[in-house]
Design a protein around this motif. Structure first.
Motif, mmCIF file in Angstrom:
data_model
loop_
_atom_site.group_PDB
_atom_site.id
_atom_site.type_symbol
_atom_site.label_atom_id
_atom_site.label_comp_id
_atom_site.label_asym_id
_atom_site.label_seq_id
_atom_site.Cartn_x
_atom_site.Cartn_y
_atom_site.Cartn_z
ATOM 1 N N VAL A 54 0.839 -1.206 0.000
ATOM 2 C CA VAL A 54 0.000 0.000 0.000
ATOM 3 C C VAL A 54 0.872 1.253 0.000
ATOM 4 O O VAL A 54 0.668 2.177 -0.805
ATOM 5 C CB VAL A 54 -0.953 -0.001 1.211
ATOM 6 C CG1 VAL A 54 -1.678 1.339 1.321
ATOM 7 C CG2 VAL A 54 -1.961 -1.133 1.109
ATOM 8 N N ILE A 55 1.850 1.286 0.891
ATOM 9 C CA ILE A 55 2.705 2.474 1.004
ATOM 10 C C ILE A 55 3.525 2.673 -0.265
ATOM 11 O O ILE A 55 3.653 3.800 -0.771
ATOM 12 C CB ILE A 55 3.629 2.357 2.230
ATOM 13 C CG1 ILE A 55 2.803 2.303 3.520
ATOM 14 C CG2 ILE A 55 4.615 3.520 2.276
ATOM 15 C CD1 ILE A 55 1.888 3.493 3.719
ATOM 16 N N THR A 56 4.085 1.597 -0.806
ATOM 17 C CA THR A 56 4.883 1.708 -2.034
ATOM 18 C C THR A 56 4.033 2.244 -3.181
ATOM 19 O O THR A 56 4.454 3.145 -3.920
ATOM 20 C CB THR A 56 5.484 0.348 -2.406
ATOM 21 O OG1 THR A 56 6.291 -0.124 -1.333
ATOM 22 C CG2 THR A 56 6.342 0.465 -3.656
ATOM 23 N N GLY A 57 2.827 1.697 -3.326
ATOM 24 C CA GLY A 57 1.942 2.144 -4.390
ATOM 25 C C GLY A 57 1.499 3.589 -4.219
ATOM 26 O O GLY A 57 1.457 4.363 -5.185
ATOM 27 N N LEU A 58 1.172 3.963 -2.990
ATOM 28 C CA LEU A 58 0.778 5.357 -2.728
ATOM 29 C C LEU A 58 1.924 6.310 -3.042
ATOM 30 O O LEU A 58 1.718 7.389 -3.615
ATOM 31 C CB LEU A 58 0.349 5.521 -1.273
ATOM 32 C CG LEU A 58 -1.040 4.996 -0.899
ATOM 33 C CD1 LEU A 58 -1.263 5.075 0.610
ATOM 34 C CD2 LEU A 58 -2.132 5.780 -1.620
ATOM 35 N N THR A 59 3.139 5.934 -2.661
ATOM 36 C CA THR A 59 4.301 6.781 -2.934
ATOM 37 C C THR A 59 4.476 6.992 -4.432
ATOM 38 O O THR A 59 4.776 8.107 -4.895
ATOM 39 C CB THR A 59 5.572 6.137 -2.342
ATOM 40 O OG1 THR A 59 5.391 5.930 -0.946
ATOM 41 C CG2 THR A 59 6.787 7.028 -2.568
ATOM 42 N N LYS A 64 2.948 11.353 -9.054
ATOM 43 C CA LYS A 64 2.491 11.672 -10.400
ATOM 44 C C LYS A 64 1.253 12.565 -10.401
ATOM 45 O O LYS A 64 0.666 12.810 -11.458
ATOM 46 C CB LYS A 64 2.203 10.369 -11.156
ATOM 47 C CG LYS A 64 3.445 9.497 -11.323
ATOM 48 C CD LYS A 64 3.125 8.173 -11.993
ATOM 49 C CE LYS A 64 4.376 7.300 -12.116
ATOM 50 N NZ LYS A 64 4.069 5.970 -12.700
ATOM 51 N N ALA A 65 0.845 13.033 -9.225
ATOM 52 C CA ALA A 65 -0.340 13.884 -9.145
ATOM 53 C C ALA A 65 -0.092 15.213 -9.850
ATOM 54 O O ALA A 65 0.997 15.786 -9.761
ATOM 55 C CB ALA A 65 -0.718 14.121 -7.686
ATOM 56 N N THR A 66 -1.103 15.703 -10.563
ATOM 57 C CA THR A 66 -1.001 16.986 -11.254
ATOM 58 C C THR A 66 -1.853 18.059 -10.585
ATOM 59 O O THR A 66 -1.759 19.235 -10.933
ATOM 60 C CB THR A 66 -1.449 16.837 -12.717
ATOM 61 O OG1 THR A 66 -2.815 16.389 -12.751
ATOM 62 C CG2 THR A 66 -0.574 15.822 -13.445
ATOM 63 N N GLN A 67 -2.716 17.634 -9.648
ATOM 64 C CA GLN A 67 -3.592 18.539 -8.904
ATOM 65 C C GLN A 67 -3.560 18.144 -7.428
ATOM 66 O O GLN A 67 -3.099 17.042 -7.088
ATOM 67 C CB GLN A 67 -5.034 18.450 -9.426
ATOM 68 C CG GLN A 67 -5.212 18.777 -10.888
ATOM 69 C CD GLN A 67 -5.029 20.247 -11.190
ATOM 70 O OE1 GLN A 67 -5.141 21.100 -10.300
ATOM 71 N NE2 GLN A 67 -4.715 20.566 -12.449
ATOM 72 N N PRO A 68 -4.049 18.994 -6.537
ATOM 73 C CA PRO A 68 -4.120 18.605 -5.121
ATOM 74 C C PRO A 68 -4.941 17.328 -4.943
ATOM 75 O O PRO A 68 -5.941 17.113 -5.637
ATOM 76 C CB PRO A 68 -4.817 19.803 -4.464
ATOM 77 C CG PRO A 68 -4.551 20.951 -5.376
ATOM 78 C CD PRO A 68 -4.518 20.379 -6.760
ATOM 79 N N ILE A 69 -4.506 16.474 -4.027
ATOM 80 C CA ILE A 69 -5.214 15.216 -3.766
ATOM 81 C C ILE A 69 -6.250 15.447 -2.676
ATOM 82 O O ILE A 69 -5.918 15.797 -1.545
ATOM 83 C CB ILE A 69 -4.217 14.109 -3.380
ATOM 84 C CG1 ILE A 69 -3.342 13.776 -4.593
ATOM 85 C CG2 ILE A 69 -4.953 12.861 -2.892
ATOM 86 C CD1 ILE A 69 -2.256 12.774 -4.321
ATOM 87 N N ALA A 70 -7.516 15.239 -3.041
ATOM 88 C CA ALA A 70 -8.620 15.525 -2.120
ATOM 89 C C ALA A 70 -8.766 14.451 -1.059
ATOM 90 O O ALA A 70 -9.277 14.726 0.041
ATOM 91 C CB ALA A 70 -9.925 15.676 -2.890
ATOM 92 N N GLY A 71 -8.354 13.225 -1.357
ATOM 93 C CA GLY A 71 -8.522 12.152 -0.387
ATOM 94 C C GLY A 71 -8.032 10.827 -0.942
ATOM 95 O O GLY A 71 -7.709 10.706 -2.126
ATOM 96 N N ILE A 72 -7.976 9.833 -0.059
ATOM 97 C CA ILE A 72 -7.607 8.466 -0.417
ATOM 98 C C ILE A 72 -8.736 7.567 0.056
ATOM 99 O O ILE A 72 -9.106 7.579 1.236
ATOM 100 C CB ILE A 72 -6.288 8.037 0.256
ATOM 101 C CG1 ILE A 72 -5.157 9.024 -0.072
ATOM 102 C CG2 ILE A 72 -5.903 6.625 -0.175
ATOM 103 C CD1 ILE A 72 -3.885 8.778 0.721
ATOM 104 N N SER A 73 -9.312 6.789 -0.857
ATOM 105 C CA SER A 73 -10.470 5.966 -0.531
ATOM 106 C C SER A 73 -10.124 4.498 -0.719
ATOM 107 O O SER A 73 -9.403 4.146 -1.653
ATOM 108 C CB SER A 73 -11.657 6.357 -1.413
ATOM 109 O OG SER A 73 -12.845 5.707 -0.991
ATOM 110 N N PHE A 74 -10.670 3.621 0.145
ATOM 111 C CA PHE A 74 -10.193 2.260 0.252
ATOM 112 C C PHE A 74 -11.245 1.203 -0.106
ATOM 113 O O PHE A 74 -12.412 1.302 0.273
ATOM 114 C CB PHE A 74 -9.696 1.984 1.673
ATOM 115 C CG PHE A 74 -8.431 2.723 2.007
ATOM 116 C CD1 PHE A 74 -7.190 2.108 1.879
ATOM 117 C CD2 PHE A 74 -8.473 4.049 2.419
ATOM 118 C CE1 PHE A 74 -6.025 2.787 2.161
ATOM 119 C CE2 PHE A 74 -7.297 4.746 2.707
ATOM 120 C CZ PHE A 74 -6.076 4.111 2.577
#
Length: 499
Positions: A54-59, A64-74
């Motif tokens: 999970v941590i590796t994938g999130l990193t 690669k985000a181009t805009q602010p990240i509003a949240g992480i959903s599971f």
């Protein structure tokens, strides 16, 4: 504009996808982990390895985000169980849904006079897959370990606790444990008594749209996020797969064939099978997922490949594409050959861990191509058997939204459309649970009006129409298939005892 991350913690890997607000995928990561099967019936994984994935994938995707990240959903696989100590450290590996060692405990539960009442409250068929059965098994076979545990949790609860220090389980994941009263949205006192577990040893129950905050400073820095980034708890992978393929309206069913498979449809209220053969799981307020999971999907094709089509070099059997191409040379019905695909026991429609596979109608004129096509037809007939039960509760299907690796095969898609006599629609996105998690997260954050906004996000790649000539053949053969399944069932236990 903002972006959102959908995390799908699966049985074999964790898939993480970064989406914009329109549901368009921007970046993705996929990291696997080993399945430990060193004894009969065992299917375990390392919780720490899953967290690392999970941590590796999130990193990778946050970079690669181009805009602010509003949240992480599971999203997460159902039926997982981990025993933790006082400090939330694992005392066991994670028992996956596929771990079958609680078979005797499940049988004991099924034989109880109140077994049907238990199903009626929990909406979860009694089976070795469930944490309820596993806890009964652990209490009987490893009582010291059972008593040592401070917490009994699922994999998503474990990951969220490590991310933000809060131990919670959503209604959807809880609903699949066999320990949850779906009518009152709380832990079921009788089920807890059977499992020898107190409610205080389980995570706090929350709705699927609940937001958590409190990423640890170290993690927030590593991910490049604010510590206050909302973590949307989300739901189970099966329920979110329906959302992710836009199968949340009446009459629209989701069909998944990966390694295993499932048939699911969404209703606005709980619906339970009088015979206890179908699950009823919470997705979101006024949305419940009714359906049945099957153990035998793509794994049956793998068996066909490695057993029936092994060449002189067993390491290089024919490819799946070559096998399905051979199957197209055989007419629908495989010249009167039927296959029951129960190579790994079966959940729905039989709920029998002792179920065995079989070819029926085999003659000297049948070829390996017949055997291959009969296997593909058997997988689809098995799903049709489940679908028949679902439709008895929810009404007829008007469309099938299909997902899973099988959708890449036109042969397999055609057999499914013909077996169901219904148009099969293939959404363009293969990561349906990740997208479902993202859509649920967007709704929780108020970035879309409600879950129905998924209609604008799911592009349909293609449609497979049923062929009437094949439909007529399957109408004749399917009743024989179902009659044989019923006739064989009393024999399975006798075979299981044979050494």
């Amino acid at each position: 504009m903002t972006e959102i991350i959908g995390v799908d913690i699966g049985t074999t890997s964790t898939k993480i996808v970064l989406y914009d607000q329109t549901g368009t995928a921007i970046a993705s990561a996929n990291h696997g982990y080993p399945l430990y099967q060193t004894e009969v019936g065992m299917a375990e994984e390392d919780p720490a390895a899953i967290y690392d994935a999970v941590i590796t994938g999130l990193t990778e995707v946050t970079a690669k985000a181009t805009q602010p990240i509003a949240g992480i959903s599971f999203s997460a696989a159902m039926h997982s169980l981990i025993l933790l100590d006082d400090h939330f450290a694992p005392l066991t590996r994670m028992y996956t849904w596929a771990d079958n060692r609680a078979a005797s405990a499940a049988q004991q539960l099924r034989e109880r006079p109140d077994a049907h009442a238990l199903y009626w409250r929990t909406g979860t068929p009694i089976h070795p897959m469930t944490p309820l059965s596993k806890l009964v098994w652990l209490a009987q076979t490893q009582p010291a370990l059972h008593q040592q545990a401070r917490w009994f949790v699922d994999i998503k609860a474990y990951v969220l606790q490590r991310l933000c220090g809060q131990l919670v389980t959503d209604y959807s994941i809880a609903n699949a444990t066999g320990l949850f009263d779906l009518h009152q949205l709380k832990w079921d006192s009788q089920a807890l008594q059977l499992a020898q577990v107190r409610a205080e040893q389980l995570p706090q129950l929350v709705d699927t749209t609940t937001q958590l905050t409190g990423l640890t400073p170290q993690l927030a820095k590593q991910l490049g996020l604010s510590p206050n980034t909302p973590l949307i708890v989300g739901a189970s992978d099966g329920c979110l797969a329906n959302l992710g393929v836009n199968a949340i309206e009446p009459g629209v069913a989701a069909i998944t064939i990966g390694t295993s498979g499932a048939v699911r449809v969404v209703t606005d209220q709980p619906k339970l099978d009088p015979q206890g053969r179908l699950f009823c799981y919470y997705l979101a307020p006024n949305r419940w997922v009714i359906g049945g999971p099957v153990n035998n999907g793509g794994n049956v094709l793998h068996w066909v490949q490695t057993t029936l089509f092994a060449t002189e070099n067993p390491d290089k059997p024919l490819t799946y594409e070559q096998i399905t191409r051979l199957a197209t040379q055989v007419p629908a019905g495989s010249h009167g050959l039927l296959m029951h695909p129960y190579l790994n026991g079966e959940r729905a429609p039989l709920w029998d861990a002792n179920a065995r596979g079989a070819y029926f109608g085999l003659t000297a004129r049948h070829s390996r191509a017949d055997l291959a096509r009969a296997a593909l037809e058997g997988i689809c007939f098995n799903l049709a058997h489940v679908a028949k039960m679902v439709q008895a509760l929810t009404g007829p299907f008007t469309n099938l939204q299909a997902s899973g690796g099988f959708t890449r095969s036109e042969t397999w898609r055609q057999i499914l459309a013909d077996s169901f006599d219904t148009t099969v629609t293939i959404p363009a996105s293969f990561e349906s649970s990740s997208l479902g998690a993202a859509v649920l997260g967007l709704a929780s954050l108020g970035l879309i009006p409600d879950l129905s906004a998924v209609q604008t996000m799911v592009a349909n790649d293609q449609q497979q129409l049923p062929k009437e000539t094949n439909v007529a053949i399957y109408r004749e053969l399917y009743p024989i298939y179902e009659q044989l399944a019923t006739a064989y069932q009393p024999i399975y236990q006798q075979l299981a005892k044979f050494k």
